[in-house]
Scaffold this active site. Structure first.
Site, PDB file in Angstrom:
ATOM      1  N   HIS A 147       0.847  -1.287   0.130  1.00 50.32           N
ATOM      2  CA  HIS A 147      -0.097   0.020   0.015  1.00 50.32           C
ATOM      3  C   HIS A 147       0.854   1.118  -0.003  1.00 50.32           C
ATOM      4  O   HIS A 147       1.984   1.076   0.408  1.00 50.32           O
ATOM      5  CB  HIS A 147      -0.976   0.121   1.196  1.00 50.32           C
ATOM      6  N   ASP A 168       0.875   5.448   1.957  1.00 48.89           N
ATOM      7  CA  ASP A 168       0.122   5.828   2.892  1.00 48.89           C
ATOM      8  C   ASP A 168      -0.535   7.357   2.362  1.00 48.89           C
ATOM      9  O   ASP A 168      -0.088   7.722   1.550  1.00 48.89           O
ATOM     10  CB  ASP A 168       1.155   6.351   3.841  1.00 48.89           C
ATOM     11  N   ARG A 176       6.191  -8.647  16.118  1.00 49.22           N
ATOM     12  CA  ARG A 176       6.760  -7.616  15.949  1.00 49.22           C
ATOM     13  C   ARG A 176       5.754  -6.347  16.355  1.00 49.22           C
ATOM     14  O   ARG A 176       4.811  -6.461  16.145  1.00 49.22           O
ATOM     15  CB  ARG A 176       7.310  -7.471  14.416  1.00 49.22           C
TER      16      ARG A 176
HETATM   17  O1  LIG Z   1       4.472  -1.453  10.966  1.00 46.37           O
HETATM   18  C1  LIG Z   1       5.102  -0.997   9.944  1.00 46.37           C
HETATM   19  O2  LIG Z   1       6.103  -1.328   9.716  1.00 46.37           O
HETATM   20  C2  LIG Z   1       4.384  -0.289   8.829  1.00 46.37           C
HETATM   21  C3  LIG Z   1       3.118   0.026   8.851  1.00 46.37           C
HETATM   22  C4  LIG Z   1       2.346   0.632   7.566  1.00 46.37           C
HETATM   23  O3  LIG Z   1       3.002   0.837   6.627  1.00 46.37           O
HETATM   24  C5  LIG Z   1       1.146   1.406   7.922  1.00 46.37           C
HETATM   25  O4  LIG Z   1       0.491   1.538   8.726  1.00 46.37           O
HETATM   26  O5  LIG Z   1       0.823   2.256   6.913  1.00 46.37           O
HETATM   27 FE   LIG Z   2       2.195   2.318   5.636  1.00 49.60          FE
END
Ligand SMILES: O=C(O)CCC(=O)C(=O)O
Ligand SMILES: [Fe+2]
Length: 345
Positions: free
Chosen positions: A224, A226, A291
């Site tokens: 995705h 952001d 994680r």
């Molecule tokens: O947890 C991550 O390392 C990235 C999370 C992410 O890409 C998001 O929430 O848009």
């Molecule tokens: Fe993200």
């Protein structure tokens, strides 16, 4: 007591045996050493030397859309405490977490979600359906309203206090970076602070469970971009998972202690007229360890018009409504291409 949401519990049945060394001892630090030996190629920007690193920053935003930030000024103890406290919250029972953010009319300040990172404006998961298969659970906090949040759980209250402190650092860092980018791009913004509005700051804390069959069970978060102006991530310093698309190849972003990962979001890409890239990224789940990541997203004021030559003028409000509509109807975000000027050609 089961802490994972029901839809993620099947992952428990795939747990890997511990790594066995030649002398027969289990060696839990092996993965950590391996991860830390190999540095990745993600560009490194030094926040304290930003005035000397303008062209490096500009290049990182054009070529990668991602960079690693060092000398960011956030105390290491605060980053460690946030990670530790997040672990404690996630280890609570699923039912406790589910009930933790309800009541007192503070739903917009904090929410708990799982199975999808796509949330409505009030923080609840966007429609259940086949797309809700992400192997993740999380809490979402709206920094502008964090003072309204009065959690009953002492674990969440401790986290809220840390977050209020962390939020100040994130605003400082995001504003500093944004001002530098606006200068490099020669953008003529009437009121720069409305394009990166500190009040819109949102922090998501995620837990990705581990699974020994991680290649076959699905993604923590699927690929995705952001929607933000900028995103700033503090990841678990021992567990890898984040991957970024660079020249059509997926690159693992190594977990390196005391560094932050910054990425350009869709709003910054539009503001920069596509000079800077909001790149695809995704999260893979780990074979042996869960994680935790702590992600900050900052947006334009929702009514300010984003003007550029590549896109029809739009507000963040319109963009978000379109993203939510697309996810509801098709399960996927379409994103910026919806607003391209040449869409009908
Ligand atoms: O947890 C991550 O390392 C990235 C999370 C992410 O890409 C998001 O929430 O848009
Ligand atoms: Fe993200």
């Amino acid at each position: 007591m089961e802490s994972l949401p029901p839809s993620l519990r099947h992952l428990n049945h795939h747990q890997a045996p511990p790594t066995i060394t030649h002398n027969g001892n289990s060696n839990p630090t092996k993965d950590k050493e391996k991860d830390q030996e190999e540095y990745d190629e993600v560009p490194i920007i030094d926040l304290q030397r930003l005035s000397h690193e303008k062209s490096k920053l500009d290049e990182a935003c054009k070529e990668w859309g991602f960079f690693r930030l060092v000398n960011h000024g956030i105390p290491l103890t605060l980053l460690d405490q946030l990670q530790d406290q997040a672990k404690q919250i996630f280890s609570l029972s699923f039912e406790t977490k589910q009930a933790s953010c309800n009541g007192n009319g503070t739903e917009r300040a904090a929410s708990y979600f799982w199975g999808t990172p796509a949330l409505t404006t009030s923080g609840t998961a966007l429609t259940s359906g086949p797309q809700n298969t992400h192997l993740v659970e999380g809490f979402s906090f709206s920094l502008g309203q964090i003072s309204l949040f009065q959690p009953q759980l002492s674990e969440l209250e401790s986290f809220r206090v840390l977050l209020a402190e962390y939020g100040k650092h994130l605003s400082r860092i995001a504003t500093t970076l944004f001002e530098s980018l606006v200068k490099s791009l020669n953008l003529n913004l009437l009121e720069p602070s409305s394009y990166l509005d500190e009040n819109t700051g949102n922090v998501r804390v995620y837990r990705y469970p581990s699974c020994s069959d991680s290649n076959n069970v699905g993604w923590g978060i699927n690929e995705h971009t952001d929607s933000s102006v900028l995103s700033i991530l503090s990841q678990d310093d021992q567990v890898s998972g984040l991957e970024v698309l660079k020249d059509h190849k997926w690159v693992t972003v190594k977990p390196i202690p005391n560094t932050l990962i910054v990425n350009i979001g869709d709003m910054m890409q539009a503001l920069s007229d596509d000079m800077y890239k909001s790149v695809f990224h995704r999260v893979k789940i780990n074979n042996t360890k869960e994680r935790i990541s702590i992600c900050y997203f900052v947006f334009p004021n929702e009514d300010v018009k984003i003007e550029s030559s590549k896109y029809k003028p739009f507000t963040y409000n319109e963009f978000r409504a379109q993203v939510q509509k697309d996810i509801k109807e098709t399960g996927h975000k379409v994103g910026l291409s919806r607003f391209q000027r040449n869409e009908d050609i």
